[in-house]
Design a protein around this motif. Structure first.
Motif, short mmCIF file in Angstrom:
data_model
loop_
_atom_site.label_atom_id
_atom_site.label_comp_id
_atom_site.label_asym_id
_atom_site.label_seq_id
_atom_site.Cartn_x
_atom_site.Cartn_y
_atom_site.Cartn_z
N PRO A 28 3.99 6.90 -11.76
CA PRO A 28 3.69 6.24 -10.43
C PRO A 28 2.46 5.55 -10.26
CG PRO A 28 5.08 8.44 -10.32
CD PRO A 28 4.31 8.45 -11.63
N SER A 29 1.42 6.43 -10.48
CA SER A 29 -0.08 5.95 -10.21
C SER A 29 -0.16 4.53 -11.04
CB SER A 29 -0.75 6.85 -10.41
OG SER A 29 -2.47 6.33 -10.41
N LEU A 30 0.17 4.49 -12.14
CA LEU A 30 0.08 3.17 -13.23
C LEU A 30 0.83 2.43 -12.58
CD1 LEU A 30 0.33 4.86 -16.74
CD2 LEU A 30 -1.70 4.07 -15.69
N LEU A 31 2.06 2.46 -11.92
CA LEU A 31 2.96 1.29 -11.49
C LEU A 31 2.20 0.69 -10.31
CD1 LEU A 31 6.57 2.63 -12.10
CD2 LEU A 31 5.47 0.86 -13.25
N SER A 51 -7.78 -1.21 -5.07
CA SER A 51 -7.18 -0.86 -6.05
C SER A 51 -7.07 0.74 -6.32
CB SER A 51 -7.80 -1.19 -7.57
OG SER A 51 -9.10 -0.87 -7.71
N PHE A 52 -8.22 1.58 -5.94
CA PHE A 52 -8.41 2.81 -5.92
C PHE A 52 -7.51 3.72 -5.01
CE2 PHE A 52 -10.68 6.94 -4.73
CZ PHE A 52 -10.52 7.45 -5.96
N VAL A 57 -3.36 7.83 -3.22
CA VAL A 57 -2.36 8.08 -2.07
C VAL A 57 -1.08 8.44 -3.01
CG1 VAL A 57 -0.93 7.26 -0.54
CG2 VAL A 57 -3.43 6.99 -0.25
N MET A 58 -0.58 7.66 -3.85
CA MET A 58 0.56 7.68 -4.65
C MET A 58 0.48 8.93 -5.47
SD MET A 58 3.20 7.22 -5.34
CE MET A 58 4.11 5.52 -5.09
N THR A 59 -0.68 9.26 -5.97
CA THR A 59 -0.78 10.46 -6.96
C THR A 59 -0.71 11.71 -6.09
OG1 THR A 59 -2.07 9.46 -8.50
CG2 THR A 59 -2.26 11.75 -8.65
#
Length: 90
Positions: A28-31, A51-52, A57-59
């Motif tokens: 999910p973080s890559l997407l 970008s960070f 947040v997703m991670t």
């Protein structure tokens, strides 16, 4: 009795489990990173925090939602190895 086949089976199951658990947190973080990169390329905004922060947040969201499942999978594997340790060694 511990054989090479049994040892390789244990190692392969452990590596497979680690890959699955890591993939749940990383994909999910890559997407999100890909989506943000596309957004930055289209708008020509080159802000590093843009970008960070969404990836962070997703991670964190994935770890909050899937953390219990990850921990259960890892602990189940560990408990299974301890239960079968006597058979493997003796």
């Amino acid at each position: 009795m511990m054989t090479i086949d049994l040892a390789s089976d244990i190692v392969s199951r452990g590596i497979y489990l680690i890959l699955i658990v890591c993939a749940v947190a990383i994909i999910p973080s890559l997407l999100i990173g890909l989506c943000v990169s596309i957004f930055q390329a289209v708008t020509q905004i080159n802000e590093q925090t843009l970008s960070f922060l969404p990836r962070l947040v997703m991670t964190l969201v994935v770890l909050i939602i899937g953390g219990k499942w990850m921990l259960l999978k890892l602990s189940d594997f560990t408990i299974e190895m301890f239960h079968q340790a006597a058979q493997y060694v003796g």
